[in-house]
Design a protein around this motif. Structure first.
Motif, PDB file in Angstrom:
ATOM      1  N   PRO A 112       1.200   4.162  -6.288  1.00 45.41           N
ATOM      2  CA  PRO A 112       2.084   3.020  -6.539  1.00 45.41           C
ATOM      3  C   PRO A 112       1.544   1.681  -6.030  1.00 45.41           C
ATOM      4  O   PRO A 112       1.925   0.620  -6.515  1.00 45.41           O
ATOM      5  CB  PRO A 112       3.375   3.383  -5.786  1.00 45.41           C
ATOM      6  CG  PRO A 112       3.338   4.840  -5.629  1.00 45.41           C
ATOM      7  CD  PRO A 112       1.896   5.205  -5.554  1.00 45.41           C
ATOM      8  N   TYR A 113       0.635   1.712  -5.063  1.00 47.93           N
ATOM      9  CA  TYR A 113       0.092   0.487  -4.478  1.00 47.93           C
ATOM     10  C   TYR A 113      -1.262   0.102  -5.058  1.00 47.93           C
ATOM     11  O   TYR A 113      -1.947  -0.751  -4.508  1.00 47.93           O
ATOM     12  CB  TYR A 113      -0.032   0.651  -2.961  1.00 47.93           C
ATOM     13  CG  TYR A 113       1.250   1.093  -2.319  1.00 47.93           C
ATOM     14  CD1 TYR A 113       2.325   0.231  -2.201  1.00 47.93           C
ATOM     15  CD2 TYR A 113       1.395   2.394  -1.856  1.00 47.93           C
ATOM     16  CE1 TYR A 113       3.522   0.639  -1.628  1.00 47.93           C
ATOM     17  CE2 TYR A 113       2.572   2.823  -1.277  1.00 47.93           C
ATOM     18  CZ  TYR A 113       3.636   1.928  -1.169  1.00 47.93           C
ATOM     19  OH  TYR A 113       4.803   2.341  -0.608  1.00 47.93           O
ATOM     20  N   MET A 114      -1.640   0.739  -6.157  1.00 52.70           N
ATOM     21  CA  MET A 114      -2.970   0.517  -6.715  1.00 52.70           C
ATOM     22  C   MET A 114      -3.157  -0.925  -7.197  1.00 52.70           C
ATOM     23  O   MET A 114      -4.229  -1.495  -7.044  1.00 52.70           O
ATOM     24  CB  MET A 114      -3.245   1.491  -7.856  1.00 52.70           C
ATOM     25  CG  MET A 114      -4.690   1.495  -8.292  1.00 52.70           C
ATOM     26  SD  MET A 114      -5.090   2.877  -9.356  1.00 52.70           S
ATOM     27  CE  MET A 114      -4.400   2.351 -10.881  1.00 52.70           C
ATOM     28  N   ALA A 115      -2.123  -1.537  -7.756  1.00 48.43           N
ATOM     29  CA  ALA A 115      -2.251  -2.907  -8.253  1.00 48.43           C
ATOM     30  C   ALA A 115      -2.373  -3.898  -7.102  1.00 48.43           C
ATOM     31  O   ALA A 115      -3.138  -4.861  -7.188  1.00 48.43           O
ATOM     32  CB  ALA A 115      -1.059  -3.261  -9.134  1.00 48.43           C
ATOM     33  N   ALA A 116      -1.655  -3.665  -6.014  1.00 46.21           N
ATOM     34  CA  ALA A 116      -1.668  -4.612  -4.903  1.00 46.21           C
ATOM     35  C   ALA A 116      -2.886  -4.434  -4.003  1.00 46.21           C
ATOM     36  O   ALA A 116      -3.451  -5.416  -3.517  1.00 46.21           O
ATOM     37  CB  ALA A 116      -0.389  -4.454  -4.076  1.00 46.21           C
TER      38      ALA A 116
END
Length: 150
Positions: A112-116
């Protein structure tokens, strides 16, 4: 096989180990049998038999060294496969449970934190890649018959 055991028995160390062992043992048995049958046909084994050596002596001196040498390469290769399998089970949620650190579960938690923060995902992925690459290189050394201390 490991996925079926982990899913049926609820994950954990024991079902994963049982599933991996049940899926890997046929390749070890086939390879050990093939090496043993070809070694038993060699002249030095026949000479030892004619010289009166017992079955255990022939097994220990003439049969086990080539079998173990060849199987060591297969062991190193299958360790890499086992690491990928365990990581895949952890990614799917069937691996080790949360207090235990596991690379696949780490990747699953970081998706879930791949974009950030994509760099955070690189740690467990790089660890899996380097470990499996090292095991493959080690398997290559064993397959060539080279010694690691030489």
């Amino acid at each position: 096989m490991a996925l079926a055991f982990a899913a049926f028995f609820g994950g954990g160390v024991i079902p994963i180990i049982l599933g991996l062992n049940l899926s890997f043992w046929p390749s070890f048995a086939r390879m050990a049998r093939a090496i043993a049958l070809s070694t038993l046909k060699e002249n030095h084994v026949e000479a030892a038999r004619l010289a009166g050596y017992g079955g255990m002596t022939i097994l220990r001196r003439h049969l086990l060294p080539p079998v173990l040498q060849q199987l060591s390469g297969l062991v190193a290769l299958n360790i890499g496969v086992a690491i990928i399998s365990i990581s895949s089970l952890g990614f799917l949620g069937f691996g080790l449970q949360p207090p235990e650190p596991e690379w696949g579960a780490m990747i699953s938690e970081l998706i879930p934190y791949m974009a950030a923060a994509p760099i955070q995902l690189g740690g467990p992925c790089l660890a899996i890649f380097l470990t499996v690459s090292a095991m493959s290189a080690l398997a290559g050394h064993f397959a060539q018959g080279t010694r690691l201390d030489a």
